[in-house]
Design a protein around this motif. Structure first.
Motif, PDB file in Angstrom:
ATOM      1  N   SER A  51       0.822  -1.205   0.000  1.00  0.00           N
ATOM      2  CA  SER A  51       0.000   0.000   0.000  1.00  0.00           C
ATOM      3  C   SER A  51       0.859   1.259   0.000  1.00  0.00           C
ATOM      4  CB  SER A  51      -0.893  -0.015   1.244  1.00  0.00           C
ATOM      5  OG  SER A  51      -1.646   1.162   1.302  1.00  0.00           O
ATOM      6  N   GLN A  98      -6.655   8.871   1.655  1.00  0.00           N
ATOM      7  CA  GLN A  98      -6.414   7.440   1.455  1.00  0.00           C
ATOM      8  C   GLN A  98      -7.691   6.684   1.757  1.00  0.00           C
ATOM      9  OE1 GLN A  98      -3.027   7.495   4.547  1.00  0.00           O
ATOM     10  NE2 GLN A  98      -3.744   5.394   4.667  1.00  0.00           N
ATOM     11  N   GLY A  99      -7.619   5.336   1.702  1.00  0.00           N
ATOM     12  CA  GLY A  99      -8.838   4.541   1.795  1.00  0.00           C
ATOM     13  C   GLY A  99      -9.602   4.747   3.092  1.00  0.00           C
ATOM     14  N   ARG A 100      -8.889   4.814   4.205  1.00  0.00           N
ATOM     15  CA  ARG A 100      -9.587   4.874   5.486  1.00  0.00           C
ATOM     16  C   ARG A 100     -10.370   6.170   5.674  1.00  0.00           C
ATOM     17  NH1 ARG A 100      -4.295   3.837   8.780  1.00  0.00           N
ATOM     18  NH2 ARG A 100      -3.888   2.875   6.774  1.00  0.00           N
ATOM     19  N   GLU A 103     -13.603   5.403   4.209  1.00  0.00           N
ATOM     20  CA  GLU A 103     -14.346   4.518   5.128  1.00  0.00           C
ATOM     21  C   GLU A 103     -14.909   5.323   6.293  1.00  0.00           C
ATOM     22  OE1 GLU A 103     -11.197   1.914   6.207  1.00  0.00           O
ATOM     23  OE2 GLU A 103     -11.178   0.894   4.276  1.00  0.00           O
ATOM     24  N   PHE A 123     -11.292  -5.375   6.055  1.00  0.00           N
ATOM     25  CA  PHE A 123      -9.894  -5.223   6.443  1.00  0.00           C
ATOM     26  C   PHE A 123      -9.827  -4.371   7.712  1.00  0.00           C
ATOM     27  CE2 PHE A 123      -5.351  -4.050   6.003  1.00  0.00           C
ATOM     28  CZ  PHE A 123      -4.884  -5.340   6.155  1.00  0.00           C
ATOM     29  N   THR A 125      -8.810  -1.416   8.788  1.00  0.00           N
ATOM     30  CA  THR A 125      -9.260  -0.015   8.908  1.00  0.00           C
ATOM     31  C   THR A 125     -10.774   0.081   8.721  1.00  0.00           C
ATOM     32  OG1 THR A 125      -8.789   0.340   6.565  1.00  0.00           O
ATOM     33  CG2 THR A 125      -7.082   1.000   8.131  1.00  0.00           C
ATOM     34  N   THR A 126     -11.323  -0.763   7.848  1.00  0.00           N
ATOM     35  CA  THR A 126     -12.774  -0.749   7.621  1.00  0.00           C
ATOM     36  C   THR A 126     -13.473  -1.246   8.893  1.00  0.00           C
ATOM     37  OG1 THR A 126     -12.075  -1.738   5.518  1.00  0.00           O
ATOM     38  CG2 THR A 126     -14.401  -1.234   5.760  1.00  0.00           C
ATOM     39  N   THR A 181     -15.015  -6.946  -0.101  1.00  0.00           N
ATOM     40  CA  THR A 181     -13.642  -6.476  -0.317  1.00  0.00           C
ATOM     41  C   THR A 181     -13.034  -7.269  -1.464  1.00  0.00           C
ATOM     42  OG1 THR A 181     -13.523  -6.267   2.087  1.00  0.00           O
ATOM     43  CG2 THR A 181     -11.468  -6.000   0.875  1.00  0.00           C
ATOM     44  N   ASN A 185      -8.233  -8.958   1.313  1.00  0.00           N
ATOM     45  CA  ASN A 185      -6.906  -8.802   1.915  1.00  0.00           C
ATOM     46  C   ASN A 185      -6.781  -9.546   3.242  1.00  0.00           C
ATOM     47  OD1 ASN A 185      -4.359  -7.930   2.557  1.00  0.00           O
ATOM     48  ND2 ASN A 185      -4.898  -5.783   2.857  1.00  0.00           N
ATOM     49  N   ASP A 214     -15.285  -2.446  -1.477  1.00  0.00           N
ATOM     50  CA  ASP A 214     -13.945  -1.993  -1.097  1.00  0.00           C
ATOM     51  C   ASP A 214     -13.040  -2.413  -2.258  1.00  0.00           C
ATOM     52  OD1 ASP A 214     -11.314  -1.834  -0.249  1.00  0.00           O
ATOM     53  OD2 ASP A 214     -11.747  -2.370   1.818  1.00  0.00           O
ATOM     54  N   CYS A 216      -9.905  -1.690  -3.318  1.00  0.00           N
ATOM     55  CA  CYS A 216      -8.445  -1.477  -3.305  1.00  0.00           C
ATOM     56  C   CYS A 216      -7.700  -2.244  -4.403  1.00  0.00           C
ATOM     57  CB  CYS A 216      -7.857  -1.939  -1.979  1.00  0.00           C
ATOM     58  SG  CYS A 216      -8.308  -0.900  -0.622  1.00  0.00           S
ATOM     59  N   ARG A 217      -8.064  -3.520  -4.577  1.00  0.00           N
ATOM     60  CA  ARG A 217      -7.303  -4.371  -5.522  1.00  0.00           C
ATOM     61  C   ARG A 217      -8.241  -4.932  -6.588  1.00  0.00           C
ATOM     62  NH1 ARG A 217      -5.650  -4.875  -0.371  1.00  0.00           N
ATOM     63  NH2 ARG A 217      -3.507  -4.168   0.036  1.00  0.00           N
ATOM     64  N   SER A 254      -8.632   2.687  -1.662  1.00  0.00           N
ATOM     65  CA  SER A 254      -7.310   3.225  -1.393  1.00  0.00           C
ATOM     66  C   SER A 254      -6.548   3.088  -2.708  1.00  0.00           C
ATOM     67  CB  SER A 254      -6.634   2.399  -0.301  1.00  0.00           C
ATOM     68  OG  SER A 254      -5.255   2.700  -0.266  1.00  0.00           O
ATOM     69  N   LYS A 256      -3.694   3.628  -3.202  1.00  0.00           N
ATOM     70  CA  LYS A 256      -2.309   3.227  -2.898  1.00  0.00           C
ATOM     71  C   LYS A 256      -2.039   1.775  -3.297  1.00  0.00           C
ATOM     72  CE  LYS A 256      -0.870   4.775   1.161  1.00  0.00           C
ATOM     73  NZ  LYS A 256      -0.893   5.014   2.634  1.00  0.00           N
ATOM     74  N   LYS A 257      -3.059   1.085  -3.738  1.00  0.00           N
ATOM     75  CA  LYS A 257      -2.867  -0.298  -4.198  1.00  0.00           C
ATOM     76  C   LYS A 257      -2.941  -0.286  -5.734  1.00  0.00           C
ATOM     77  CE  LYS A 257      -4.135  -0.944   0.267  1.00  0.00           C
ATOM     78  NZ  LYS A 257      -4.474   0.144   1.185  1.00  0.00           N
TER      79      LYS A 257
HETATM   80  C1  LIG Z   1      -8.771  -4.086   1.661  1.00  0.00           C
HETATM   81  C2  LIG Z   1      -8.328  -2.780   2.233  1.00  0.00           C
HETATM   82  N1  LIG Z   1      -9.247  -1.850   2.546  1.00  0.00           N
HETATM   83  C3  LIG Z   1      -8.890  -0.652   3.042  1.00  0.00           C
HETATM   84  C4  LIG Z   1      -7.575  -0.324   3.256  1.00  0.00           C
HETATM   85  C5  LIG Z   1      -7.229   1.034   3.835  1.00  0.00           C
HETATM   86  O1  LIG Z   1      -6.553   1.844   2.913  1.00  0.00           O
HETATM   87  P1  LIG Z   1      -5.548   2.997   3.407  1.00  0.00           P
HETATM   88  O2  LIG Z   1      -4.357   2.323   4.003  1.00  0.00           O
HETATM   89  O3  LIG Z   1      -5.222   3.746   2.161  1.00  0.00           O
HETATM   90  O4  LIG Z   1      -6.260   3.843   4.395  1.00  0.00           O
HETATM   91  C6  LIG Z   1      -6.583  -1.257   2.965  1.00  0.00           C
HETATM   92  C7  LIG Z   1      -5.164  -0.938   3.216  1.00  0.00           C
HETATM   93  O5  LIG Z   1      -4.308  -1.788   3.299  1.00  0.00           O
HETATM   94  C8  LIG Z   1      -6.974  -2.525   2.435  1.00  0.00           C
HETATM   95  O6  LIG Z   1      -6.070  -3.458   2.110  1.00  0.00           O
END
Ligand SMILES: Cc1ncc(COP(=O)(O)O)c(C=O)c1O
Length: 457
Positions: A51, A98-100, A103, A123, A125-126, A181, A185, A214, A216-217, A254, A256-257
């Motif tokens: 990330s 970022q993702g959180r 959320e 995950f 943070t969620t 998700t 993850n 969610d 991210c990936r 996020s 960042k992935k």
């Molecule tokens: C599946 C998933 N959701 C949410 C997040 C949260 O994203 P961020 O780290 O950008 O806040 C991550 C981060 O690793 C994640 O893997």
């Protein structure tokens, strides 16, 4: 299995150094045995996360120079909006840092005390953002997800029967939205099939529950669908992605992935009323809706990175690189979660260390051993991250699996780096029974793995 040739060449480098064992020991002591507290310059191979750790391309760096830093209405925002429209197709979106942050905004607007948010697996943070509002994150992934040697192609799927009976049991009025998700993850980076996504969407919608992905990936997930699901072989990953997002009412991501950037994310949705509330909350917490806590140049890097994340030559290399590391560890006799996920290899630390019970954190023990033996940083995804107290019984609920995630940053490490990781595992394997567990000496209330302190037992 052979390592795939990288579909890029290296234009700029960042030196890394393996400090000696004594220094690594000191670094661990100073860090309270929490690898989050170790300085990056003391890490040789950093597999803590994929990330925000990607290498950006020359096209992203050029896009950064075009960043428009206007407070409102920046050109960068509109370039990102065009990409968002073409890939995700939701009516509205706001960038977030970022993702959180996405959320947090979604949960604080929609979740009320005692309400439930079902998903395959949330995950960390969620999970924490829902709990922070008094809500209860519910994981309804299929049971195969907890069978480390089961090669089910879509171990991230939701158990549809369990979802349906869960909704009927707690009542629709107690579920403000449902999630999934992709990839999963917390459950090994495992994908969700298109068929399952369609069923999840139909189930939520039958009960009029808004459905958020969610995401991210999502690109890695779409490539798994292309590789593994009948009927999708000839579709492009872009087409599959559009099909996936057309099933949902919104998404958190996020970037960042699979957005291939070092910072950024978004919250997207179709509901206009929700969007108005989101914009107001964003202004309060993140920034004006055309930048959302990011610089204009970050928005441009995401706009380019999202397309690069969908490139099928890159995705082919990406999934094969992960599979390469997994196959080498399997050949060495290290128990890993099968089949390998998209972004990471998950080592089954509970099986590797049968002499370390769950309350002594086998994953933590492996994460510390990887650093001590080879300067490798990897993250525990087990009881440190997910064990929690059952509020009714006062008992500790342990997760099904004690894992350590070896997350592979995108476009960063080569075959020889991964071979080095395998060599370090080989060293650890030769002294398994000497490795000891830990006890926690400090922990915060939420997300304890980030800042907990440990003592060697
Ligand atoms: C599946 C998933 N959701 C949410 C997040 C949260 O994203 P961020 O780290 O950008 O806040 C991550 C981060 O690793 C994640 O893997």
């Amino acid at each position: 299995m052979i390592h795939p040739p990288e579909p890029f060449r290296i234009k700029t480098i960042e030196p890394i150094k393996l400090i000696d064992r004594d220094k690594r020991k000191t670094a661990l002591n100073n860090a309270g045995y929490n690898v989050f507290n170790i300085r990056s310059e003391d890490i040789f191979i950093d597999l803590m996360t994929d990330s925000g750790t990607s290498a950006m391309s020359h096209n992203q760096w050029s896009a950064i120079m075009k960043g428009d830093e206007a407070y409102a209405g920046a050109r960068s925002f509109y370039r990102l909006a065009e990409t968002m429209e073409q890939i995700f197709g939701f009516k509205y979106f706001v960038p977030t840092h970022q993702g959180r942050a996405a959320e947090n905004i979604l949960s604080s607007l929609l979740v009320r005390e005692g309400q439930y948010i079902p998903s395959n697996m949330h995950f960390d943070t969620t999970d924490a953002n829902i709990r922070a509002q008094g809500g209860l994150p519910i994981n309804l992934v299929i049971k195969e997800a907890f069978e480390p040697t089961n090669h089910h192609p879509f171990k991230g799927n939701i158990d549809i029967e369990a979802l349906r009976s869960f909704i009927n049991n707690v009542g629709v009025e107690n579920i403000p939205f449902g999630m999934i998700t992709i990839t999963n993850n917390a459950g090994g980076g495992q994908p969700v099939s298109l068929e399952n996504l369609k069923l999840v969407s139909a189930t939520y919608h039958e009960y009029k529950i808004p459905f958020f992905i969610d995401a991210c990936r999502y690109a890695e997930n779409a490539y798994f669908i292309k590789l593994r699901e009948a009927g999708s072989e000839t579709k492009s990953v872009h087409e599959i992605s559009k099909e996936v997002f057309a099933l949902a009412d919104g998404a958190t991501m996020s970037a960042k992935k699979d957005g291939m950037v070092n910072i950024g994310g978004f919250l997207a949705m179709n509901d206009e009323e929700l969007f108005l509330k989101v914009k107001n909350m964003l202004i309060l917490r993140e920034g004006f809706p055309t930048y959302g806590g990011l610089a204009g140049r970050d928005l441009d890097a995401i706009a380019v990175g999202l397309w690069e994340g969908l490139d099928e030559d890159y995705l082919d290399y990406r999934l094969k690189q992960t599979a390469y590391l997994s196959s080498k560890l399997v050949a060495l006799g290290i128990p890993v979660i099968a089949p390998p996920g998209g972004h990471a290899v998950y080592v089954d630390a509970g099986t590797l260390f049968p002499h370390i019970p769950q309350n002594e954190f086998p994953g933590q023990a492996l994460s510390v051993a990887l650093y001590l033996e080879g300067g490798i940083r990897a993250i525990e995804i087990g009881s440190v991250m997910f064990a929690h107290l059952d509020e009714k019984t006062g008992e500790v609920i342990y997760p099904e699996l004690e894992m350590v995630r070896l997350a592979i940053p995108r476009r960063v490490y080569t075959q020889s780096h991964l071979d080095y990781v395998v060599d370090v595992f080989s060293k650890i394997k030769s002294k398994l029974e000497t490795i000891r567990g830990f006890k926690i000496t400090y922990e915060p209330e939420l997300l304890r793995h980030f800042s907990a302190q440990f003592e060697l037992l």
